[in-house]
Motif scaffolding. Structure first.
Motif, PDB file in Angstrom:
ATOM      1  N   TYR B 258     -44.295 -45.965  -4.263  1.00  0.00           N
ATOM      2  CA  TYR B 258     -44.983 -45.995  -5.589  1.00  0.00           C
ATOM      3  C   TYR B 258     -46.323 -46.282  -5.465  1.00  0.00           C
ATOM      4  N   THR B 262     -48.087 -49.334 -10.203  1.00  0.00           N
ATOM      5  CA  THR B 262     -46.593 -49.325 -10.277  1.00  0.00           C
ATOM      6  C   THR B 262     -45.622 -50.581  -9.542  1.00  0.00           C
ATOM      7  N   GLU B 272     -38.618 -45.784 -11.548  1.00  0.00           N
ATOM      8  CA  GLU B 272     -39.994 -45.181 -11.413  1.00  0.00           C
ATOM      9  C   GLU B 272     -39.678 -43.996 -10.530  1.00  0.00           C
ATOM     10  N   PRO B 274     -40.517 -41.743  -6.986  1.00  0.00           N
ATOM     11  CA  PRO B 274     -41.439 -41.812  -6.086  1.00  0.00           C
ATOM     12  C   PRO B 274     -42.452 -40.919  -5.814  1.00  0.00           C
TER      13      PRO B 274
END
Lengths: 239, 308
Positions: B258, B262, B272, B274
């Motif tokens: 990330y 982030t 999230e 990748p």
């Protein structure tokens, strides 16, 4: 290595010191280093499959258990006639690790839930093949089919300059009578010697090809199987 | 030099020269940091350099920055510094640092020279995301009078609105070189693979197994290429070699997956997306680096030589 020119007591002492140093660094400290490196590869909720009895693997798992607690569980695979897995099982359970015990014919059943396979080795050959207890190559083969990563723990003193592509060209034969099983008082295969067309083969080692092994953990770090000749070269330069 | 100054130097390098690799900018910033360091001991210098590398990795979380920084540190302290005078030692370290920087800046051209013969006249190339090394290779191929066409993937995920920016970067740069370019969806790679002669991608990091870490989507392209027996070539500078050994996608550390912002702000990383994935060495045909043309198994040998 030290070349001893005369058997004077100083020379003898030097030789003894060299031997002690080798023992300390290449065998005892190496085991510690490998245990630490392998610990990085053990994640939470891992299911680790081990085969037979390897002191390195046992040590790694016990050290990891001390650091991580109940974060992982182990499946111990065993095979006849040596049944070395029982010793592994004994040691791990004593430390409080969650274990499952299966025989080698059940590996297709357990592998879908396994996250990685941790194996020991008796030697690492120059072409990257792993020589280990018979049954290891079977485990590696089936793990590959299930896409489970195979990790081998091996100290650098076990690296050898020989090359072997199959398990028959050079191996050790164990006592064939060990294969005889006593069931309900009847010895199966008991009369094998009298039967002219029956031979019992009890092999001790087998060779796992390098493409079935994902990672080799050594005291020099984590290397792919194909880098064994480089380590051998570096070792020879050191000496 | 304070951490803020260091970060400012790093960002200034990236701003002034958009073509420079982020790792090279980091190494330049580290060299500046080294020159201005007021410490009196080698150990102190090492630890402050390590701290500086950490700071830079937190600004730009790409693999190359941390691997480049570590290699820089190793290179300048490679052999024992026999001088008892600290300032003499520091001079030698700075000299070595300059040599390292010079070698590293020339690496892209070396790679372009090695790689462009593999592009034949009339070739159709597939590439992924924006890679300055791949661009340099294609430039070199154009200079040697070869005609070829390029398919570029859209390479998501970028935030809405930035999609066009990423799209334009690679395609625009290629159009400037007068190379016929087609932009395709990431999902269309399987469809286009039969038309393509070779796949050429860059890398953010090259790991010990010989696999690569690159923009997400690379693994899929590699799998499709393998299934259709198309060669999969990777171009990467040697400072991208990193001492990681991922066994699978999950094994790649989060700090590389990330973006740095982030990592700092997000509560739940599983929500999230990748940015990178891991391509295993069995899918890669050849790696072009400034150390030469390597097969994936040779990468580990080179790493052992670099790091041991």
């Amino acid at each position: 290595m030290l070349y001893v020119m005369a058997l004077s007591p100083q020379a003898k002492e030097k030789l003894q010191d060299a031997i002690d140093k080798y023992l300390r660094e290449k065998i005892l400290l190496a085991a510690e280093a490998i245990s630490r490196s392998a610990f990085e590869k053990i994640n939470d909720n891992d299911v680790i499959l081990v085969y037979g009895c390897s002191s390195l693997v046992n040590r790694t798992l016990c050290d990891a258990h001390v650091k991580k607690g109940q974060a992982f569980r182990v499946i111990v695979v065993d095979s006849r006639p040596r049944l070395e897995g029982r010793e592994t099982l004994r040691r791990l359970v004593r430390k409080g690790i969650h274990c499952t015990y299966v025989m080698i014919n059940a590996i297709s059943y357990v592998l879908p839930e396994v996250s990685k396979v941790l194996l020991g080795a008796h030697a690492l050959l120059a072409n990257g093949s792993v020589m280990s207890r018979v049954g290891t190559s079977q485990i590696a083969l089936v793990s590959k089919a299930y896409n489970v990563p195979v990790l081998v723990c091996c100290e650098t003193y076990k690296f050898c300059e020989r090359v072997q592509t199959d398990s028959f060209v050079s191996n050790e034969l164990d006592d064939p009578d060990d294969l005889i099983v006593l069931r309900k008082g009847q010895a199966q295969l008991g009369g094998w010697a009298e039967n002219k067309s029956l031979r019992l083969l009890n092999l001790v080692y087998d060779v796992t090809p390098p493409d079935l092994v994902d990672l080799v953990i050594t005291d020099l770090g984590m290397i792919p199987c194909t880098s064994v000749p480089v380590v051998l070269r570096v070792k020879n330069v050191d000496q | 030099m304070s951490t803020d100054d260091l970060i400012e130097t790093f960002k200034a390098q990236l701003r002034d020269d958009p073509d420079v690799a982020s790792a090279v900018a980091a190494i330049r910033a580290l060299l500046g940091f080294l020159k201005q360091d007021r410490g009196e001991t080698i150990q102190g210098l090492r630890s402050s350099l390590l701290a500086a590398i950490n700071t830079l990795s937190r600004v730009d979380s790409s693999v190359a920055v941390s691997s480049g920084g570590e290699l820089f540190l190793r290179f300048i302290s490679l052999t024992s510094l026999e001088y008892s005078d600290y300032s003499k030692c520091k001079e030698i370290m700075i000299e070595r640092g300059e040599i390292f920087l010079r070698k590293v800046s020339l690496s892209r051209n070396k790679i372009a020279k090695l790689c462009h013969p593999f592009i034949r006249d009339g070739a159709r190339i597939l590439t992924h995301a924006y890679s300055r090394v791949v661009l340099r290779v294609l430039e070199a191929a154009v200079e040697s009078k070869k005609r070829f066409s390029v398919y570029v993937t859209e390479s998501q995920p970028d935030q809405a609105g930035q999609v066009l920016i990423n799209l334009q970067k690679m395609a625009k740069a290629l159009r400037k070189l007068n190379i016929p370019v087609t932009v395709i969806l990431d999902a269309a790679v399987g469809y286009i693979m039969e038309k393509v002669d070779l796949v050429l991608v860059g890398a953010e990091g090259v790991v010990e197994s010989g696999g690569i870490i690159n923009k997400i989507g690379t693994n899929q392209i590699a799998v499709c290429a393998k299934a259709q027996n198309k060669p999969f070539y990777v171009v990467a500078e040697s400072f991208k070699f990193v001492r990681l050994f991922p066994l699978n996608q999950q094994d790649v550390p989060d700090k590389f997956k990330y973006k740095a912002d982030t990592l700092k702000t997000s509560q739940n990383l599983t929500q999230e997306h990748p940015w990178i994935d891991y391509t295993s060495p069995s899918l890669i045909t050849l790696l072009f680096t400034d150390l030469g043309v390597l097969t994936p198994s040779a990468v580990s040998d080179e790493l052992i030589k670099l790091y041991l």
